[in-house]
Scaffold this motif. Structure first.
Motif, short mmCIF file in Angstrom:
data_model
loop_
_atom_site.label_atom_id
_atom_site.label_comp_id
_atom_site.label_asym_id
_atom_site.label_seq_id
_atom_site.Cartn_x
_atom_site.Cartn_y
_atom_site.Cartn_z
N TYR A 91 1.36 -1.28 4.23
CA TYR A 91 0.56 -2.64 4.39
C TYR A 91 1.29 -3.55 3.18
N GLN A 103 -7.42 3.07 -1.77
CA GLN A 103 -6.90 2.43 -3.13
C GLN A 103 -5.42 2.81 -3.25
N GLN A 128 -8.01 -2.65 -2.88
CA GLN A 128 -8.09 -1.80 -1.76
C GLN A 128 -7.34 -2.40 -0.75
N CYS A 129 -6.61 -1.65 0.13
CA CYS A 129 -6.09 -1.94 1.22
C CYS A 129 -6.84 -2.45 2.29
N HIS A 136 0.03 4.02 1.01
CA HIS A 136 -0.22 5.18 2.25
C HIS A 136 0.07 4.73 3.32
N ALA A 178 -4.22 -7.90 -1.74
CA ALA A 178 -5.07 -6.90 -1.66
C ALA A 178 -6.55 -7.22 -1.73
N PHE A 186 -2.61 0.33 -4.31
CA PHE A 186 -1.69 -0.85 -4.18
C PHE A 186 -0.97 -1.03 -5.26
N CYS A 194 0.86 -1.33 0.11
CA CYS A 194 0.07 0.01 -0.04
C CYS A 194 0.81 1.23 0.03
#
Length: 115
Positions: free
Chosen positions: A11, A59, A52-53, A8, A15, A61, A6
């Protein structure tokens, strides 16, 4: 299956697939607007699905084996720096208890009827 990272939160793992639209609208379409419902269902399932994480549910990834994934890993390592999270030796040291207090608490018997 490929591992993703991810952008952001950092992680790294599998996914979660995010589907367009909502299930409630799909059910309503099948019950009320039956002729249009198959088109809505196909639109939801085909194309536009994004990764999506599961951690931050955003979003963004990328594959961890790609160049962008390598850059994200290095960026997160740089942000964390030399942060090393070490667990406390005992649960009491985390709260600042002295070793004599810890020994005293270990020796004392607990009566369940006191609670």
């Amino acid at each position: 299956m490929a591992l993703f990272i991810c952008k952001h939160c950092g992680y790294e793992g599998e996914a979660k697939r995010q589907v367009r639209g909502t299930r409630g609208v799909e059910i309503m379409m099948w019950t009320v607007f039956t002729p249009i419902a198959p088109f809505y269902t196909i639109w939801r399932r085909v194309g536009g699905n994004s990764k999506q994480c599961p951690n931050c549910e955003r979003q963004g990834f990328v594959k961890s084996s790609s160049d962008e994934g390598y850059i994200v890993k290095k960026k997160i390592e740089k942000e964390l720096g030399d942060v090393v999270i070490k667990p406390a030796a005992t649960q009491f040291e985390a709260f600042g208890k002295q070793s004599s207090q810890v020994e005293e608490m270990k020796k004392r018997q607990i009566d369940p009827d006191q609670f």
